[in-house]
Design an enzyme around this catalytic site. Structure first.
Site, short mmCIF file in Angstrom:
data_model
loop_
_atom_site.label_atom_id
_atom_site.label_comp_id
_atom_site.label_asym_id
_atom_site.label_seq_id
_atom_site.Cartn_x
_atom_site.Cartn_y
_atom_site.Cartn_z
N ASN A 171 -34.69 -22.62 3.47
CA ASN A 171 -34.62 -21.30 2.82
C ASN A 171 -33.41 -21.13 1.89
O ASN A 171 -33.47 -20.38 0.93
CB ASN A 171 -34.67 -20.17 3.86
CG ASN A 171 -33.64 -20.32 4.95
OD1 ASN A 171 -32.98 -21.36 5.07
ND2 ASN A 171 -33.49 -19.30 5.77
N GLU A 268 -27.34 -22.94 14.37
CA GLU A 268 -27.64 -21.69 13.67
C GLU A 268 -29.15 -21.59 13.65
O GLU A 268 -29.83 -22.23 12.84
CB GLU A 268 -27.04 -21.74 12.26
CG GLU A 268 -26.72 -20.37 11.68
CD GLU A 268 -27.94 -19.71 11.07
OE1 GLU A 268 -28.48 -18.81 11.75
OE2 GLU A 268 -28.33 -20.07 9.97
N CYS A 302 -33.15 -16.01 8.50
CA CYS A 302 -33.07 -15.95 9.97
C CYS A 302 -32.44 -14.65 10.47
O CYS A 302 -32.73 -14.21 11.58
CB CYS A 302 -32.29 -17.15 10.49
SG CYS A 302 -30.57 -17.20 9.95
N GLU A 474 -20.48 -20.49 11.57
CA GLU A 474 -20.27 -21.01 10.23
C GLU A 474 -19.56 -19.93 9.42
O GLU A 474 -19.67 -18.74 9.71
CB GLU A 474 -21.60 -21.41 9.58
CG GLU A 474 -22.24 -22.59 10.30
CD GLU A 474 -23.45 -23.15 9.59
OE1 GLU A 474 -24.18 -22.35 8.97
OE2 GLU A 474 -23.68 -24.36 9.68
#
Length: 500
Positions: A171, A268, A302, A474
């Protein structure tokens, strides 16, 4: 003869929808693109906006993965010896090159991913800023001095891990590659990156940028492939860490494989985030926030707020305005500046999202708009993977569309009455993403909370989830802790005390 970077080849200049065909090899290690050894297992990669074949992808086997990792290790031995200021200088040059070629990289990203050129340019800008941010952190890495009795002392050293593996998602192909590489390289590591097999192209451009900026050959390498290639990376004994972005089921497998070698991991994963709109909101901003929370990158994000809880008092006004604006979203050729929604990543993904809408209708949800395949008027887009953005009303917490991550442009709207009620409902998920706002944020079981906005992720702030949305972070300064290890050194200045 030296290779010309991809972005400088004629086919990569002035890319428009339906024009790019990639024939160059898309593996990269030892400072060059590497042709695959066995092209028999090649699979087509599609341009989402047209449905035509963009390139063929050949997965890397054991020998190729080993070569890439050894290339990274060789670069690590040189890179880790540089002072932070020297690493920062090279990283800043990489950021400068990305800014200089921003439009060209963005157009390739659109061809490979299907998102709009407007979003892609923002993604490339964000990537450049991310490298600049961690370049600034590189010279600041330091340990601690601890004074001990009798003049003795101890100190800590923050040291790199070694060869890190990044496994990216489709994505945000270029941005995710940078988000994994920038902190890793700033801390003195080298990286082998595996893009999604659906978006293999722009990670190679990033590898060539780092090389051009003056990084040691092998510092950032790209191996192509799917699950089998990922397995080889996770099991390889020279890999110190794996950073994965993707689905929960795949994340579990990556964790299990990495644990065999006691490797550090960052996960993630997916999400089913709630967006809560109270009756005392500024309705205009609430509607804009809901649209941003659901329709960026065709809803394939997400952390999207796909469960939209609206206090019952303002539900009619909210629905009327959000439906009006959803119907007005310009949908079509993602390379055009005026387009605000492009194509989904693949035909299977489109079919999956449309199936979720069908299930929602069967379970009693009401489609207020969209939720159907979309055929743009432009003939070259007839084979593209488009759907009209969808708003679902009459939703309940037990519906599939509310419980499961759809990963498409589908907004599920649910009414609520009280703050206490909506908090309990919002936290009832296996995923975990102003006095009232701060109170709600404190109780919310999520790794990221937005107040009066949505999907704004400043580089300075850590990003990650709770529960099955993953662990580790992150972005932000805290990421240094996930790409370094702490060594303690104790220095005795007196005689050795002994019982013997």
């Amino acid at each position: 003869m030296a290779q010309r970077p991809l972005i400088q080849l004629p086919e990569f200049s002035n890319v428009s929808t339906g024009t790019l065909v990639v024939k160059e090899p898309l593996n990269f290690w030892n400072g060059a693109r590497v042709r695959p050894k066995d092209a028999k297992s090649a699979e087509p990669v599609y341009e989402p906006a047209t449905g035509r074949v963009l390139c063929d992808l050949v997965p890397c086997g054991e020998e190729e993965v080993d070569q890439a990792i050894k290339s990274a290790h060789s670069a690590f031995l040189k890179w880790s010896k540089l002072a932070g200021m020297e690493r920062a200088r090279i990283m800043l040059e990489a950021a400068r090159i990305i800014r200089e070629r921003r439009d060209e990289i963005a157009r390739v990203e659109v061809a490979n991913n299907g998102k709009t050129i407007t979003e892609a340019k923002v993604n490339i800008d964000t990537a450049a800023r991310c490298i600049e941010y961690y370049a600034g952190i590189a010279p600041t890495l330091a340990g601690q001095h601890i004074q001990l009795p009798g003049g003795s002392f101890a100190y800590t050293r923050r040291e790199p891990l070694g060869v890190c593996v990044g496994i990216g998602a489709w994505n945000f192909p270029f941005q995710i590659a940078v988000m994994k590489a920038a902190p890793a390289l700033a801390c003195g590591n080298a990286m082998v990156f595996k893009p999604s097999p659906m978006t293999p192209v722009t990670a190679v451009i990033l590898a060539e940028v780092f090389k051009e900026a003056g990084a040691p050959e092998g510092l950032f390498n790209v191996v192509q492939g799917g699950a089998e290639t990922g397995t080889l990376l996770c099991y390889h004994p020279m890999v110190a860490k794996v950073s994965f972005t993707g689905s929960v089921p795949t994340g579990k497998k990556v964790m299990e494989m990495s644990s065999k070698g006691v490797k550090q991991v960052t996960m993630e994963l997916g999400g089913k985030s709630p967006l809560i709109i109270f009756k005392d909101c500024e309705l205009e901003n609430a509607v804009k926030g809901a649209l941003m929370a659901n329709f960026l990158t065709q809803g394939q994000v997400c952390c999207n707020g796909t469960r939209v809880y609206v206090q019952r008092d303002i539900m009619p006004q909210f629905l009327e305005e959000v439906v009006k604006r959803t119907k007005a979203i310009p949908l079509g050729d993602p390379q055009l500046e005026g387009t605000r929604m492009g194509a989904l990543i693949s035909r299977p993904q489109l079919d999956k999202v449309l199936a979720y809408v069908d299930v929602a209708k069967k379970q009693g949800a009401k489609v207020l708009c969209g939720g159907e395949p979309f055929a743009p008027s432009d003939p070259k887009l007839k084979g593209g993977f488009f759907m009209s953005p969808c708003v679902l009303d009459n939703c309940r917490d037990d519906m599939t569309c509310v419980k499961e991550e759809i990963f498409g442009p589908v907004m599920s709207v649910l009414p609520f009455d009280t703050e206490e009620e909506v908090l309990q409902r919002a936290n009832n998920s296996t995923y975990g993403d102003v006095s009232r706002a701060h109170r709600v944020a404190e109780v919310m079981q999520a790794g990221s909370c937005f107040i009066n906005n949505y999907n704004t992720n400043p580089l300075e702030m850590p990003f990650g989830g709770y529960k099955m949305s993953g662990f580790g972070r992150e972005l932000g300064q805290v990421t240094v802790e996930y790409y370094t290890q702490l060594k303690t050194v104790v220095v005795e200045m007196g005689d050795v005390e002994s019982l013997f």
